[in-house]
Design a protein around this motif. Structure first.
Motif, PDB file in Angstrom:
ATOM      1  N   ARG A   1       0.817  -1.212   0.000  1.00 56.78           N
ATOM      2  CA  ARG A   1       0.000   0.000   0.000  1.00 56.78           C
ATOM      3  C   ARG A   1       0.857   1.271   0.000  1.00 56.78           C
ATOM      4  NH1 ARG A   1      -2.792  -3.408  -1.477  1.00 56.78           N
ATOM      5  NH2 ARG A   1      -4.686  -4.248  -0.493  1.00 56.78           N
ATOM      6  N   ALA A   2       2.043   1.189   0.606  1.00 56.64           N
ATOM      7  CA  ALA A   2       2.927   2.356   0.671  1.00 56.64           C
ATOM      8  C   ALA A   2       3.933   2.396  -0.480  1.00 56.64           C
ATOM      9  CB  ALA A   2       3.682   2.365   1.993  1.00 56.64           C
ATOM     10  N   LYS A   3       3.962   1.277  -1.252  1.00 54.66           N
ATOM     11  CA  LYS A   3       4.929   1.165  -2.346  1.00 54.66           C
ATOM     12  C   LYS A   3       6.356   1.346  -1.824  1.00 54.66           C
ATOM     13  CE  LYS A   3       1.762   2.550  -6.055  1.00 54.66           C
ATOM     14  NZ  LYS A   3       0.539   2.450  -5.215  1.00 54.66           N
ATOM     15  N   ARG A   4       6.661   0.600  -0.764  1.00 52.51           N
ATOM     16  CA  ARG A   4       7.994   0.628  -0.158  1.00 52.51           C
ATOM     17  C   ARG A   4       8.519  -0.798  -0.061  1.00 52.51           C
ATOM     18  NH1 ARG A   4       8.315   5.707   2.597  1.00 52.51           N
ATOM     19  NH2 ARG A   4      10.386   5.149   3.393  1.00 52.51           N
ATOM     20  N   PRO A   5       9.822  -0.983   0.081  1.00 53.82           N
ATOM     21  CA  PRO A   5      10.394  -2.338   0.193  1.00 53.82           C
ATOM     22  C   PRO A   5       9.884  -3.068   1.437  1.00 53.82           C
ATOM     23  CG  PRO A   5      12.108  -0.725  -0.309  1.00 53.82           C
ATOM     24  CD  PRO A   5      10.882   0.053   0.013  1.00 53.82           C
ATOM     25  N   VAL A   6       9.580  -4.334   1.276  1.00 52.22           N
ATOM     26  CA  VAL A   6       9.045  -5.126   2.381  1.00 52.22           C
ATOM     27  C   VAL A   6      10.024  -5.174   3.547  1.00 52.22           C
ATOM     28  CG1 VAL A   6       8.300  -7.424   3.105  1.00 52.22           C
ATOM     29  CG2 VAL A   6       7.587  -6.538   0.891  1.00 52.22           C
TER      30      VAL A   6
END
Length: 227
Positions: free
Chosen positions: A75-80
């Protein structure tokens, strides 16, 4: 059986059945850490400005660290890995402030543990589970712990309940589970255990043999005394 009175509600559901072992969930059932985990998720979601919908909130309730990190990262489009570390650090900082048992939990765990071997099955990771139970004063009662990183598939899969049964030396059908969330309830039911649900305030009870509003229910103590 001891000959002690079996409360009618419990007799109607369980008859004269008594468990050979009991497995408790941890977060939100025994310890007031569900609110800490919710605060952690909310803080990270806000920090990353991730946008969650109602279905996402349902998924996160009772989720593992890994599943929460995966969803929030998407949802944040960030690395897991980044989100995973943020959640881990935030949660551990909040836990350091103290862990409190849920109402009735110490008494019920002690009463059940005086009768039968106990396990604890949690979607937390093992290190955190050990720390939480110790901080909450409950660790000494459990002979078996199962966590998300000790089985191949965490809840809602039944793996940890099946593994707990094996290590407790009991058939799953002769074991009792206590759960608060739908995720955990499904795991217990699919594992073949009988189930008592004690949902957190504001949540509906998941399908179970019996639902209680609190571990402080006096008839629960009476039923345990009859084992």
């Amino acid at each position: 059986m001891t000959g002690a009175r079996i409360p009618e509600r419990f007799a109607a559901v369980f008859g004269d059945w008594t468990p050979q072992a009991v497995v408790f969930d941890c977060d939100g059932l025994l310890l007031d850490t569900e609110s800490v985990w919710q605060q952690t998720q909310d803080a990270v979601v806000e920090q990353l400005q991730a946008h969650l919908d109602e279905a996402d909130e349902d998924v996160l309730h009772g989720s593992t660290l890994e599943d929460a990190a995966d969803l929030i990262a998407k949802r944040a489009k960030r690395p897991v890995d980044e989100v995973h570390q943020m959640l881990l650090e935030n949660f551990e900082q909040r836990l350091a402030a103290g862990v409190h048992p849920m109402p009735g939990a110490p008494e019920i765990v002690a009463a059940a543990g005086a009768k039968l071997p106990l396990g604890c099955a949690s979607n937390s990771w093992m290190e955190a589970l050990e720390e939480k139970l110790t901080a909450g004063g409950l660790r000494e009662h459990f002979t078996v712990l199962k966590a998300s990183d000790s089985v191949e598939h965490p809840k809602p899969a039944p793996d940890m309940y099946v593994a707990a049964a094996r290590e407790l030396g009991a058939d799953p059908g002769h074991m009792l589970a206590f759960e608060d969330s739908g995720t955990g309830a499904r795991a217990a039911r699919d594992g073949g255990l009988r189930l008592i649900a004690v949902p957190a305030p504001g949540y509906d009870a998941p399908p179970a043999d019996l639902a209680l509003t609190s571990l402080e229910d006096p008839e629960l103590q009476e039923w345990i005394a009859s084992w």
